[in-house]
Design an enzyme around this catalytic site. Structure first.
Site, PDB file in Angstrom:
ATOM      1  N   GLY A  76      43.507 -26.729  -9.088  1.00 43.94           N
ATOM      2  CA  GLY A  76      43.059 -27.866  -8.294  1.00 43.94           C
ATOM      3  C   GLY A  76      42.186 -28.828  -9.086  1.00 43.94           C
ATOM      4  O   GLY A  76      42.330 -30.050  -8.963  1.00 43.94           O
ATOM      5  N   SER A  77      41.307 -28.301  -9.911  1.00 40.93           N
ATOM      6  CA  SER A  77      40.386 -29.168 -10.662  1.00 40.93           C
ATOM      7  C   SER A  77      41.164 -30.095 -11.592  1.00 40.93           C
ATOM      8  O   SER A  77      40.890 -31.302 -11.643  1.00 40.93           O
ATOM      9  CB  SER A  77      39.402 -28.327 -11.477  1.00 40.93           C
ATOM     10  OG  SER A  77      38.633 -27.505 -10.630  1.00 40.93           O
ATOM     11  N   ASN A 157      35.768 -27.761   1.809  1.00 40.99           N
ATOM     12  CA  ASN A 157      35.718 -26.354   1.403  1.00 40.99           C
ATOM     13  C   ASN A 157      34.455 -25.628   1.833  1.00 40.99           C
ATOM     14  O   ASN A 157      34.420 -24.410   1.817  1.00 40.99           O
ATOM     15  CB  ASN A 157      35.894 -26.248  -0.116  1.00 40.99           C
ATOM     16  CG  ASN A 157      34.937 -27.144  -0.863  1.00 40.99           C
ATOM     17  OD1 ASN A 157      34.930 -28.361  -0.674  1.00 40.99           O
ATOM     18  ND2 ASN A 157      34.118 -26.568  -1.709  1.00 40.99           N
ATOM     19  N   GLN A 185      42.064 -26.914  -0.016  1.00 46.27           N
ATOM     20  CA  GLN A 185      41.748 -25.980   1.076  1.00 46.27           C
ATOM     21  C   GLN A 185      42.767 -26.040   2.205  1.00 46.27           C
ATOM     22  O   GLN A 185      42.755 -25.189   3.097  1.00 46.27           O
ATOM     23  CB  GLN A 185      40.358 -26.278   1.662  1.00 46.27           C
ATOM     24  CG  GLN A 185      39.205 -25.849   0.785  1.00 46.27           C
ATOM     25  CD  GLN A 185      39.088 -24.336   0.601  1.00 46.27           C
ATOM     26  OE1 GLN A 185      39.566 -23.549   1.411  1.00 46.27           O
ATOM     27  NE2 GLN A 185      38.455 -23.938  -0.484  1.00 46.27           N
ATOM     28  N   SER A 205      46.196 -25.837  -5.140  1.00 45.72           N
ATOM     29  CA  SER A 205      45.873 -24.745  -6.051  1.00 45.72           C
ATOM     30  C   SER A 205      46.309 -23.425  -5.431  1.00 45.72           C
ATOM     31  O   SER A 205      45.993 -23.132  -4.280  1.00 45.72           O
ATOM     32  CB  SER A 205      44.361 -24.737  -6.295  1.00 45.72           C
ATOM     33  OG  SER A 205      44.019 -23.663  -7.141  1.00 45.72           O
ATOM     34  N   THR A 243      53.306 -24.982 -22.651  1.00 44.98           N
ATOM     35  CA  THR A 243      54.345 -24.119 -22.103  1.00 44.98           C
ATOM     36  C   THR A 243      53.977 -23.712 -20.680  1.00 44.98           C
ATOM     37  O   THR A 243      52.864 -23.262 -20.432  1.00 44.98           O
ATOM     38  CB  THR A 243      54.521 -22.878 -23.000  1.00 44.98           C
ATOM     39  OG1 THR A 243      54.798 -23.341 -24.318  1.00 44.98           O
ATOM     40  CG2 THR A 243      55.646 -21.982 -22.500  1.00 44.98           C
ATOM     41  N   CYS A 330      30.846 -23.018  -6.701  1.00 38.61           N
ATOM     42  CA  CYS A 330      30.448 -23.768  -7.898  1.00 38.61           C
ATOM     43  C   CYS A 330      28.965 -24.083  -7.896  1.00 38.61           C
ATOM     44  O   CYS A 330      28.375 -24.331  -8.936  1.00 38.61           O
ATOM     45  CB  CYS A 330      31.229 -25.075  -7.970  1.00 38.61           C
ATOM     46  SG  CYS A 330      32.920 -24.870  -7.484  1.00 38.61           S
TER      47      CYS A 330
HETATM   48  C1  LIG Z   1      38.793 -24.541  -5.060  1.00 39.50           C
HETATM   49  C2  LIG Z   1      38.813 -26.002  -4.880  1.00 39.50           C
HETATM   50  C3  LIG Z   1      39.079 -26.868  -5.959  1.00 39.50           C
HETATM   51  C4  LIG Z   1      39.267 -26.352  -7.364  1.00 39.50           C
HETATM   52  O1  LIG Z   1      40.480 -25.682  -7.524  1.00 39.50           O
HETATM   53  P1  LIG Z   1      40.686 -24.735  -8.807  1.00 39.50           P
HETATM   54  O2  LIG Z   1      42.104 -24.323  -8.734  1.00 39.50           O
HETATM   55  O3  LIG Z   1      39.736 -23.585  -8.624  1.00 39.50           O
HETATM   56  O4  LIG Z   1      40.380 -25.549 -10.001  1.00 39.50           O
HETATM   57  C5  LIG Z   1      39.136 -28.214  -5.724  1.00 39.50           C
HETATM   58  N1  LIG Z   1      38.947 -28.716  -4.489  1.00 39.50           N
HETATM   59  C6  LIG Z   1      38.692 -27.936  -3.429  1.00 39.50           C
HETATM   60  C7  LIG Z   1      38.521 -28.544  -2.085  1.00 39.50           C
HETATM   61  C8  LIG Z   1      38.609 -26.550  -3.582  1.00 39.50           C
HETATM   62  O5  LIG Z   1      38.352 -25.785  -2.530  1.00 39.50           O
END
Ligand SMILES: *Cc1c(COP(=O)(O)O)cnc(C)c1O
Length: 401
Positions: A76-77, A157, A185, A205, A243, A330
């Protein structure tokens, strides 16, 4: 390692989830048999390439996207960074250097726009009100001629509130502004249709819906430009070198199929458990549920208890076998209260006493019972040793809640 055999109640699913059997089973063939590099021209590579595209199509179908609109990322990041940086760079080429977002985004979004602010962009942070919801009118009012991007998260989140994404998407489409949503989320938990919701860019994610960690995707509507941030080979149509992690991608597709097929049942179960917990914990004196009671994810609740520290609450709950959180994974470890709770207008001293419980369909009534028993006990104990609570009770300090 600590003894993990002790019965634990895992209630931190917004941080990450356990992998589903479907997701684990889907990975194994790609580690044992289909181990080729999808970029190789020989048969072993081409079998992997076919599998890669098949998984891409399955994920796309669940969002009502085209396979060519899905780009795999490390999570997600990365998807958030790529979406926001691309829209900013492409806007800036046309003199558009304004971004609209909200005050309670995930740090993957907030830190990216903060950096862009230092690089010369102007950012409008929309107020999320006490209920944790932005309105399409706010977005509409904030959009200017030089707005390059609107980025509003699908579901928060920390408190679980769901934003009116389809309506915000309609506003952005009408005003011809690129619209990104961090749906990390939400994917797998609520229905999402990128076409009907007018979404241009969407981040997801796998590990938030029982897939593997370290894999995610960015949906990019056809015609919306995105830039390359990881240079190298021509993978992901030149937009993301490296890859492909096919085993993890297969887990993501299988996990998403699994949660989507059982979405209604999963949501009903989580909602029932969530509401049982809210109804019980709200009876604790001087407590508060954060965010709108109804417009929230099935699995997330977040409460504040006056006169205690969230960190202590977590440690004592952990001792009783309950894994929860005081907010975002975080920010734990820092002494600052959550930016999300501050964005709701909560004063610092109240925001410090927060608890997030995030459930999945794997939680049971027995888990809810354990939470309902443990939280009031720990809150009462912490209050009994808290100088702040003593001052509140003696009337030397005013209660806020
Ligand atoms: C967990 C989360 C992320 C980050 O996702 P990762 O796959 O851990 O990098 C970003 N945005 C929200 C809303 C999240 O809950």
């Amino acid at each position: 390692m600590k003894d993990s055999k002790k019965r634990t109640v895992y209630a931190d699913n917004a941080a990450t989830t356990a992998m589903s059997d479907a997701a684990i089973d889907a990975m194994i063939p790609y580690m044992k048999n289909v181990y080729g590099n999808p970029s190789s021209l020989h048969t072993v590579g081409q079998v992997a390439k076919e599998a890669l595209e098949e998984n891409r199509a399955r994920i796309a179908a669940r969002l009502n996207a085209e396979p060519s609109e899905i780009y795999f990322t490390s999570g997600g990041s990365e998807a958030d960074n790529q979406a926001i940086r691309s829209a900013a760079a492409n806007g800036s080429k046309r003199g558009k250097k304004h971004i609209v977002t909200t005050a309670f985004e995930h740090h993957a979004v907030l830190h990216t726009v903060k950096k862009l602010e230092r690089e010369g962009f102007e950012v409008t942070y929309l107020d999320v009100h006490e209920n944790g919801i932005v309105t399409p009118e706010q977005v509409s009012d904030a959009i200017r001629d030089d707005t390059a991007l609107v980025t509003v998260m699908f579901a928060n989140n920390e408190i679980g509130t769901i934003q009116p994404i389809a309506e915000i998407g309609a506003v952005c489409r009408e005003k011809k502004v690129v619209f990104h949503t961090d749906a990390v989320q939400a994917v797998g938990h609520v229905p999402i249709d990128v076409k009907a919701m007018n979404i241009d860019l969407l981040s997801l994610s796998a590990h938030k819906f029982h897939g593997a960690k370290g894999v995610g995707a960015l949906y990019v509507r056809r015609g919306v430009p995105i830039n390359t941030f990881i240079e190298g080979g021509a993978q992901e149509r030149g937009r993301r070198a490296g890859t492909e992690n096919l085993a993890a991608i297969a887990s993501m597709a299988a996990a998403l199929d699994d949660v989507r097929e059982h979405m209604e049942k999963n949501a009903a179960k989580q909602t029932r458990l969530r509401d049982r917990i809210i109804d019980a914990l709200i009876k604790i004196p001087h407590s508060k549920l954060n965010g709108d009671r109804e417009r929230r994810l099935p699995g997330i609740l977040n409460m504040c208890f006056e006169g205690i520290e969230g960190e202590s609450l977590l440690l004592y709950l952990d001792d009783k076998g309950i894994c929860a959180s005081s907010g975002s994974a975080c920010t734990s470890g820092s002494l600052d209260p959550s930016h999300v709770l501050l964005a709701l207008g909560l004063p610092h001293e109240v925001a410090h006493g927060s608890l997030r419980i995030s459930l999945s369909e794997y939680n049971t009534d027995a888990d809810a019972d354990a939470i309902i028993k443990a939280v009031p006990e720990v809150v009462a104990y912490l209050r009994s040793i808290s100088p702040v609570w003593e001052a509140l009770e003696k009337g030397e300090k005013q209660f806020i809640l």
